[in-house]
Design a protein around this motif. Sequence first.
Motif, PDB file in Angstrom:
ATOM      1  N   ALA A 125       6.007  -0.721  16.856  1.00 46.28           N
ATOM      2  CA  ALA A 125       6.349   0.006  15.788  1.00 46.28           C
ATOM      3  C   ALA A 125       6.018   1.646  16.275  1.00 46.28           C
ATOM      4  O   ALA A 125       4.876   1.960  17.460  1.00 46.28           O
ATOM      5  CB  ALA A 125       5.227  -0.016  14.125  1.00 46.28           C
ATOM      6  N   ARG A 145       5.523   5.095   8.984  1.00 42.53           N
ATOM      7  CA  ARG A 145       5.665   4.629   8.572  1.00 42.53           C
ATOM      8  C   ARG A 145       7.182   3.011   8.538  1.00 42.53           C
ATOM      9  O   ARG A 145       7.109   1.843   8.466  1.00 42.53           O
ATOM     10  CB  ARG A 145       7.255   5.197   8.318  1.00 42.53           C
ATOM     11  CG  ARG A 145       8.572   4.451   7.477  1.00 42.53           C
ATOM     12  CD  ARG A 145       9.460   5.941   6.894  1.00 42.53           C
ATOM     13  NE  ARG A 145       9.864   5.954   7.783  1.00 42.53           N
ATOM     14  CZ  ARG A 145      10.707   5.660   9.154  1.00 42.53           C
ATOM     15  NH1 ARG A 145      10.984   4.137   8.278  1.00 42.53           N
ATOM     16  NH2 ARG A 145      11.210   5.520  10.199  1.00 42.53           N
ATOM     17  N   GLU A 146       7.367   3.117   9.858  1.00 42.77           N
ATOM     18  CA  GLU A 146       7.295   2.022  10.741  1.00 42.77           C
ATOM     19  C   GLU A 146       6.350   0.510  10.815  1.00 42.77           C
ATOM     20  O   GLU A 146       6.701  -0.818  10.413  1.00 42.77           O
ATOM     21  CB  GLU A 146       7.727   1.986  12.235  1.00 42.77           C
ATOM     22  CG  GLU A 146       9.313   2.839  12.506  1.00 42.77           C
ATOM     23  CD  GLU A 146       9.896   3.251  13.918  1.00 42.77           C
ATOM     24  OE1 GLU A 146      11.128   3.563  13.581  1.00 42.77           O
ATOM     25  OE2 GLU A 146       8.571   2.986  14.635  1.00 42.77           O
ATOM     26  N   LEU A 179       3.510   0.645   8.652  1.00 48.27           N
ATOM     27  CA  LEU A 179       3.776  -0.366   7.035  1.00 48.27           C
ATOM     28  C   LEU A 179       4.618  -1.116   6.603  1.00 48.27           C
ATOM     29  O   LEU A 179       3.676  -2.417   6.686  1.00 48.27           O
ATOM     30  CB  LEU A 179       3.830   1.055   7.003  1.00 48.27           C
ATOM     31  CG  LEU A 179       2.490   1.807   6.819  1.00 48.27           C
ATOM     32  CD1 LEU A 179       2.460   3.707   5.840  1.00 48.27           C
ATOM     33  CD2 LEU A 179       0.733   1.148   6.016  1.00 48.27           C
ATOM     34  N   ALA A 180       5.574  -1.092   6.752  1.00 49.74           N
ATOM     35  CA  ALA A 180       7.082  -1.810   7.079  1.00 49.74           C
ATOM     36  C   ALA A 180       6.582  -2.793   7.445  1.00 49.74           C
ATOM     37  O   ALA A 180       6.573  -4.659   6.908  1.00 49.74           O
ATOM     38  CB  ALA A 180       8.049  -1.392   7.039  1.00 49.74           C
ATOM     39  N   ILE A 181       6.445  -3.306   8.919  1.00 46.22           N
ATOM     40  CA  ILE A 181       5.944  -3.667   9.437  1.00 46.22           C
ATOM     41  C   ILE A 181       4.861  -4.901   9.138  1.00 46.22           C
ATOM     42  O   ILE A 181       4.814  -5.983   8.828  1.00 46.22           O
ATOM     43  CB  ILE A 181       5.920  -3.942  10.582  1.00 46.22           C
ATOM     44  CG1 ILE A 181       7.226  -3.637  11.963  1.00 46.22           C
ATOM     45  CG2 ILE A 181       5.357  -5.443  11.916  1.00 46.22           C
ATOM     46  CD1 ILE A 181       6.845  -2.773  13.226  1.00 46.22           C
ATOM     47  N   ARG A 204       3.479  -4.954   6.096  1.00 45.81           N
ATOM     48  CA  ARG A 204       4.280  -5.622   5.136  1.00 45.81           C
ATOM     49  C   ARG A 204       4.728  -6.754   4.911  1.00 45.81           C
ATOM     50  O   ARG A 204       4.723  -7.539   4.270  1.00 45.81           O
ATOM     51  CB  ARG A 204       4.556  -4.508   4.453  1.00 45.81           C
ATOM     52  CG  ARG A 204       3.760  -3.695   3.490  1.00 45.81           C
ATOM     53  CD  ARG A 204       4.269  -3.020   2.039  1.00 45.81           C
ATOM     54  NE  ARG A 204       5.629  -2.081   2.939  1.00 45.81           N
ATOM     55  CZ  ARG A 204       5.290  -0.845   2.959  1.00 45.81           C
ATOM     56  NH1 ARG A 204       4.407  -0.568   2.930  1.00 45.81           N
ATOM     57  NH2 ARG A 204       6.925  -0.412   3.790  1.00 45.81           N
ATOM     58  N   SER A 205       6.081  -6.592   6.016  1.00 45.61           N
ATOM     59  CA  SER A 205       6.672  -7.826   5.728  1.00 45.61           C
ATOM     60  C   SER A 205       6.644  -9.509   7.284  1.00 45.61           C
ATOM     61  O   SER A 205       6.860 -10.334   6.942  1.00 45.61           O
ATOM     62  CB  SER A 205       8.324  -6.865   6.628  1.00 45.61           C
ATOM     63  OG  SER A 205       7.766  -6.807   8.314  1.00 45.61           O
ATOM     64  N   GLN A 258      -3.736  -0.850   1.086  1.00 41.75           N
ATOM     65  CA  GLN A 258      -2.055  -0.973   0.582  1.00 41.75           C
ATOM     66  C   GLN A 258      -2.688  -2.745   0.075  1.00 41.75           C
ATOM     67  O   GLN A 258      -1.780  -3.566  -0.127  1.00 41.75           O
ATOM     68  CB  GLN A 258      -0.981  -0.999   0.717  1.00 41.75           C
ATOM     69  CG  GLN A 258      -0.261   0.585   0.355  1.00 41.75           C
ATOM     70  CD  GLN A 258       0.631   0.593   1.928  1.00 41.75           C
ATOM     71  OE1 GLN A 258       1.241   0.086   2.479  1.00 41.75           O
ATOM     72  NE2 GLN A 258       1.136   1.719   1.807  1.00 41.75           N
ATOM     73  N   SER A 283      -3.900  -4.516   2.711  1.00 43.43           N
ATOM     74  CA  SER A 283      -3.676  -5.564   4.450  1.00 43.43           C
ATOM     75  C   SER A 283      -4.840  -6.061   4.485  1.00 43.43           C
ATOM     76  O   SER A 283      -6.365  -5.341   4.499  1.00 43.43           O
ATOM     77  CB  SER A 283      -3.074  -4.446   5.665  1.00 43.43           C
ATOM     78  OG  SER A 283      -3.072  -5.060   6.376  1.00 43.43           O
TER      79      SER A 283
END
Length: 213
Positions: free
Chosen positions: A32, A36-37, A39-41, A43-44, A71, A73
């Motif tokens: 990332a 933003r990138e 946080l998305a990674i 989560r996924s 969040q 993690s």
Amino acid sequence: MNVILVDDHPLIRKGLFSILVGEEGLNIVGEASNRREALAILRSKEPDIAIVDLYLGGESGLDLIAEAKSQGSVCKFIVLSSSPSKDNFMTAKRLGVSGFLLKESVLEELVHALRMIRNGRNYYDQRILEVILKSQSSYLTRGEFETLTPKETEVLIELGKGLSNKEISEVLSVTEYTVKKHVSQVLAKLNLGDRTQAALYANAKGLVRYTVT
């Protein structure tokens, strides 16, 4: 051990990737360049460890870590910095960051940090700790080191290594309750506020070297 790389410079990300991809037991599962990138990674992919640059362009790597933790993690974080800073380091510690390394660190040190963190320990660059110890030189004159009993001194040494009460009890072959009592006595006799200050004191006294957690 699944790892993600978070850095706004593609060359640094690719460099870290090429260095770490061949290490046994390490899997790079994402990259990332910004908050933003990342946080998305997180989560996924739900990685075990994220290696995060302190500065992500106009964003802060520490802010990213704080948001990720808010969040939910459970990922562990290593912060990479180009220069040691007491304020950034202390903020990272308050956030529960597991590692803090300078970008000029050698490959072996980064790999060693990753493996220590995987095993439940923290790892902080000795040059960062040197800055902290110099700024906290008053620790050396706090309290009366000579009043510690031999067992309290042993506990102080283990605190300096970053061990938990349970780990200290196993090393010294005493109960956790006994360790807790010794820790309280050490803090009281040396006029220290918490375990982190005790660990810094042990390092500053030369009882241990640069393993404070």
